[in-house]
Design a protein around this motif. Structure first.
Motif, PDB file in Angstrom:
ATOM      1  N   VAL A  40       0.377   1.507   6.429  1.00 53.83           N
ATOM      2  CA  VAL A  40       0.067   2.084   4.958  1.00 53.83           C
ATOM      3  C   VAL A  40      -0.213   0.788   4.269  1.00 53.83           C
ATOM      4  O   VAL A  40       0.537  -0.523   4.739  1.00 53.83           O
ATOM      5  N   VAL A  41      -0.979   0.659   3.044  1.00 53.23           N
ATOM      6  CA  VAL A  41      -1.236  -0.228   2.416  1.00 53.23           C
ATOM      7  C   VAL A  41       0.107  -1.213   1.568  1.00 53.23           C
ATOM      8  O   VAL A  41      -0.084  -2.319   1.426  1.00 53.23           O
ATOM      9  N   LYS A  42       0.970  -0.542   1.902  1.00 51.20           N
ATOM     10  CA  LYS A  42       2.327  -1.236   1.441  1.00 51.20           C
ATOM     11  C   LYS A  42       3.420  -0.783   2.157  1.00 51.20           C
ATOM     12  O   LYS A  42       3.746   0.377   2.535  1.00 51.20           O
ATOM     13  N   ASN A  43       4.191  -1.812   2.419  1.00 52.99           N
ATOM     14  CA  ASN A  43       5.164  -1.515   3.411  1.00 52.99           C
ATOM     15  C   ASN A  43       6.177  -2.914   3.072  1.00 52.99           C
ATOM     16  O   ASN A  43       5.638  -3.908   3.258  1.00 52.99           O
ATOM     17  N   ALA A  44       7.484  -2.677   3.114  1.00 53.95           N
ATOM     18  CA  ALA A  44       8.647  -3.608   2.778  1.00 53.95           C
ATOM     19  C   ALA A  44       9.534  -3.708   4.038  1.00 53.95           C
ATOM     20  O   ALA A  44      10.681  -4.358   3.819  1.00 53.95           O
TER      21      ALA A  44
END
Ligand SMILES: Cc1cc2nc3c(=O)[nH]c(=O)nc-3n(C[C@H](O)[C@H](O)[C@H](O)COP(=O)(O)OP(=O)(O)OC[C@H]3O[C@@H](n4cnc5c(N)ncnc54)[C@H](O)[C@@H]3O)c2cc1C
Lengths: 481, 353
Positions: free
Chosen positions: B139-143
């Motif tokens: 996904v476009v954001k993942n930490a």
């Protein structure tokens, strides 16, 4: 506090910057995830990078665990003190060392507040792009540790997309320089690896940030919808249109109620959801794109769509949005914020199921989120004084995390794993993958003294040996597979 | 490398990694120096692993096998009016996605939204122990977890064999316009680069090609808006606008590095704009050529065979020619050895030499 540890540290810092009396420690015993509390042995308050280096080396020599701390706004227990360890508070390392407007970079100490970078850059027409809602209090050191995001990640990315160089003291005491402050690099991307380390590698001492020109023009629209679903559909339509807004945010009814009460934000009546979309860029481009955006929004059947007519109205829209977390805090004695990510097209479905889970748990759940990134922020409201409620809140949080993973997303978009989500790491990664992460961690911190007990499920596995194979490994007697 | 295998599935590739004590993966070979290693190293070609596995235009993401040629990817993205904004170089020559990541290369378009490191989201790779690992996300954001996807950008296959990649893409601006802004000397080019970088225009690319006396500026944005912006940029000098077909050829040639003679060595340099004038002078004295890209943050340098890129005094990566892989870099810190050991405890991959 054990006498020998204290002796070692007091050789580095004067007595007034080494706190160890219980009354002084109280302020440090948790971060913004207040459900977890644990007083540290002591709090060290260095004022220079050299003092930080000396502290870390002393910790290494005495195998004393340490937790770096910026402003303590972590929402995942990242800056929660660890048992038997000290806190190294970095707020006094708060100098902007250099700002070069022509090259568009700022070199800052870790305790510099996020918004202070933009304030210093503003006279040059520049800004620092990552804008967490906590930007007026959180530090760049904390942002780097968590790869923090904000409302404007869709177009310009997270913290790691803006870190060009780092000087850090690793948990081994080694002082390193990564990246060199250039926009391009040669060799593996060390700044990329260090950003998002959650305090497990060491302490950032100096950070080179990229600055961007402030957009010339904004077009910010707040649109109210009767249902969350309609707001979600509007997001899909915008994304499918080929527009690239700087921000796409959604707040649900409960979050709206909170923002109204807290900052007197004004929203269209009878709305279950409000969508905030912001275009930014050169005036010619924004003028062209706003026509398309306004048409898309009109077609999405909002109760009302209100474009900001001037900078003050734009700021008011953002103030309502950015106050939402603390505003929700007023609705309830305690809350937990989740931060899972789902594919954008499944936002509606995810919100529906979160609503169902929350009803089943008998707990209210407010939603304020980065819709453009699919990054949810369900705020679970509970009262820690009611027996069993914290447990129910945590169970609900867990269901939401699993839902995000099942939908092909992530358990965290920007708040990090910390202590809170460490048991969910295996939901995303295989045991080989977690082992790989552990080896990376052990390379930076063979003794496991930097923020131990965070990110990884269960206890920390001690490092086998970080520099060269163990003799038995070389002989083929043991292996790590 | 003397022996080369060409696996056609990820399982075969993992098998190949495990099969030999020394291995190195390579893609289409468009950056030949990166895979010049000892004969005893088994070469693993990724060209048999070419496939776009998932593409979700509405998510702005795709996942592809490492050997997928860039030109195939950009063609599929273009059908949905999307693109990789960092203009990965050597696409026309057949460069693969995995090779681009391992080499850490971005083209002129990196100026606006960042380079290959800024668009990578997830990675699947085989470490030195032969383990199949996926890190990052889809996904476009993942930490979640350490950012191994970013770390492996520029790792040259020396820390792991990349098998699969997930990338973020952006909607492609509806139109582009290229301007030619003459500059009388390198100092003026730097001043112009700085002004363009901090201006209101959101310039997509600003490059000074080899032996050119003009900076080429590419604007990208909604239909009809660019001539207005161009007028302002052209107001103060004798610049002009390139015909669309001329502009297309111009950028394609730069991207293909058509200017660098095959006999010369080719280097990527991580530059600060203000270092550009001295670099241009130095390279000219050595009989070579420079393409300044991305408003002076990146230089491509061609030098006559046998030249020592180390004399440039800047961090450089050799892409073609026989010099060392890296020059101008500080000694490796202790942590670099520890990480190499963490990912490759048996020294299956060659070192960075
Ligand atoms: C009201 C509110 C709104 C928020 N909104 C957002 C948001 O929109 N987006 C977002 O991403 N986050 C948000 N957050 C979370 C939080 O603000 C961020 O995670 C922030 O980066 C933490 O910064 P801090 O200075 O408070 O760090 P701390 O909480 O003090 O520390 C965070 C972590 O960083 C480590 N650390 C701190 N300094 C250093 C250093 N110099 N070197 C190495 N490690 C270090 C700590 O050990 C800890 O693990 C919000 C929090 C609150 C309370």
């Amino acid at each position: 506090m054990p006498a020998d540890a204290l002796r070692r540290l007091s050789a580095i810092l004067p007595a007034d910057r080494l706190l160890w009396q219980p009354a002084h420690l109280a302020a440090y015993q948790s971060d913004a995830l207040t459900a977890f509390q644990s007083p540290p042995l002591a709090v060290a308050i260095p004022e220079t990078a050299d003092e930080v280096i000396a502290l870390v080396r002393a910790c290494h020599a005495g195998r004393l665990p340490f937790v770096a701390r910026g402003s303590g706004t972590s929402l995942s227990g990242g800056s929660l003190p660890v048992k038997g360890g000290i806190v190294i508070a970095l707020n006094r390392l708060n100098r902007i060392l250099r700002l070069d407007p022509a090259e568009r970079i700022a070199v800052v100490e870790p305790g510099v507040i996020n918004l202070a970078v933009t304030a210093a850059a503003a006279p040059h027409g520049l800004h620092y792009a990552p804008d967490p809602s906590s930007q007026s209090i959180c530090t760049i050191g904390g942002n780097v540790a968590f790869n923090s995001g904000g409302a404007h990640c869709l177009k310009y990315g997270m913290t790691s997309n803006h870190v060009l160089g780092l000087r850090a003291v690793l948990a081994t005491g080694e002082v390193v320089e990564f990246g060199g402050g250039r926009r391009e690099q040669i060799g593996p991307d060390w700044c990329g690896l260090f950003t998002g380390h959650e305090g497990l590698f060491g302490i950032a001492l100096e950070i080179t940030l990229q600055l961007l020109p402030r957009a010339e023009c904004f077009h910010t629209v707040l649109a109210g919808y009767r249902t969350l679903e309609q707001a979600g559909d509007a997001v899909s339509a915008i994304v499918a249109s080929g527009l690239l807004p700087g921000a796409i945010e959604i707040m649900d009814a409960l979050a709206l109620e909170a923002a109204k009460a807290a900052v007197h934000a004004d929203y269209p009546p009878h709305c279950e959801a409000v969508l905030i979309v912001e275009l930014e860029g050169p005036r010619e481009a924004v003028a062209a794109d706003r026509l398309r955006l306004d048409a898309l929004l009109a077609a999405s059947q909002p109760v009302e769509a209100r474009p900001a007519r001037n900078p003050a109205e734009r700021l008011a829209i953002w103030k309502g949005r950015k106050s939402a977390f603390s505003a929700v805090g007023r609705l309830s004695p305690d809350f937990i914020v989740q931060d899972g990510v789902v594919p954008r097209r499944r936002l509606g479905e995810a919100l529906r199921r979160i609503g169902k889970f929350s009803r089943e748990a008998g707990l209210r759940c407010a939603n304020v989120f980065h819709a453009g990134d699919g990054n949810l922020h369900p705020l679970i409201l509970y009262n820690g004084r009611n027996p069993g409620e914290l447990g129910r809140a945590e169970a609900l949080a867990g269901r939401i995390l699993r839902l995000c993973v099942d939908m092909g997303g992530s358990i965290t978009g920007e708040h990090g794993i910390g202590v809170e989500k460490r048991d969910y790491l295996p939901a995303m990664f295989s045991s080989d993958e977690i082992d790989c992460l552990r080896r990376i961690r052990a390379a930076f911190d063979p003794l496991g003294i930097a923020n131990p007990g965070k990110m990884f499920p269960g206890g920390e596995a001690p490092a086998l040996h970080a520099h060269g194979p163990h003799p038995l490994e070389r002989a083929g007697v043991i292996s790590r597979e | 490398m003397k022996t080369v295998v060409t696996p056609t599935s990820t399982a075969e590739l993992i098998e190949a990694v495990r099969s030999a004590p020394r291995v190195l993966a390579f893609g289409a070979g468009t950056k030949p120096r990166l895979s010049q290693v000892d004969d005893n190293v088994l070469g693993i070609s990724t060209v048999g692993l070419s496939s776009l596995l998932e593409y979700e235009p509405d998510e702005y993401t795709f996942t592809a096998l490492a050997g997928t040629p860039l030109r195939d990817l950009t063609a599929v993205l273009a059908e949905k009016r999307q693109y990789l904004p960092f203009d990965p170089p050597l696409a026309a020559a057949g460069a693969t996605l995995g090779g681009t990541v391992a080499a850490g290369l971005s083209g002129p378009g990196r100026l606006r939204y960042g380079g290959v490191r800024d668009f990578i989201l997830g990675i699947r790779f085989v470490d030195g122990s032969g383990r199949d690992l996926r890190l990052g996300g889809k996904v476009v954001k993942n930490a979640a977890g350490f950012d191994l996807p970013k770390f492996l950008v520029g790792s040259l296959g020396r820390l792991g064999v990349i098998t699969e990649l997930t990338f973020k893409v952006f909607p492609r601006p509806a139109s582009t316009l290229t301007l030619r802004l003459p500059v009388s000397d390198p100092e003026r080019a730097v001043t112009l680069f700085e002004a363009l970088g901090s201006g209101r225009w959101e310039v997509e690319a600003a490059d000074l090609p080899p032996s050119a006396d003009a900076v080429y500026v590419r604007l990208a944005g909604p239909e009809g808006t660019l001539p207005l912006i161009a007028r302002e940029l052209l107001a103060h000098g004798s610049g002009d606008t390139l015909e669309p077909s001329v502009a297309t050829t111009f950028w394609a040639n730069l991207q293909a590095q058509a200017w660098s003679a095959p006999g010369n060595s080719l280097h990527k340099i991580a530059l600060r704009p203000r270092e550009a004038p001295a670099l241009l002078q130095q390279v000219a004295a050595m009989g070579g050529q420079v393409h300044l890209s991305s408003a002076g943050c990146l230089a491509w340098v061609a030098l006559p065979a046998g030249s020592d890129a180390g004399r440039l005094g800047l961090q450089a990566l050799t892409l073609r020619g026989s010099g060392p892989l890296f020059s101008g870099r500080a000694a490796e810190p202790e942590i670099a050895r520890a990480i190499k050991f963490a990912l490759d405890p048996v020294d299956r991959f060659p070192g960075f030499a």
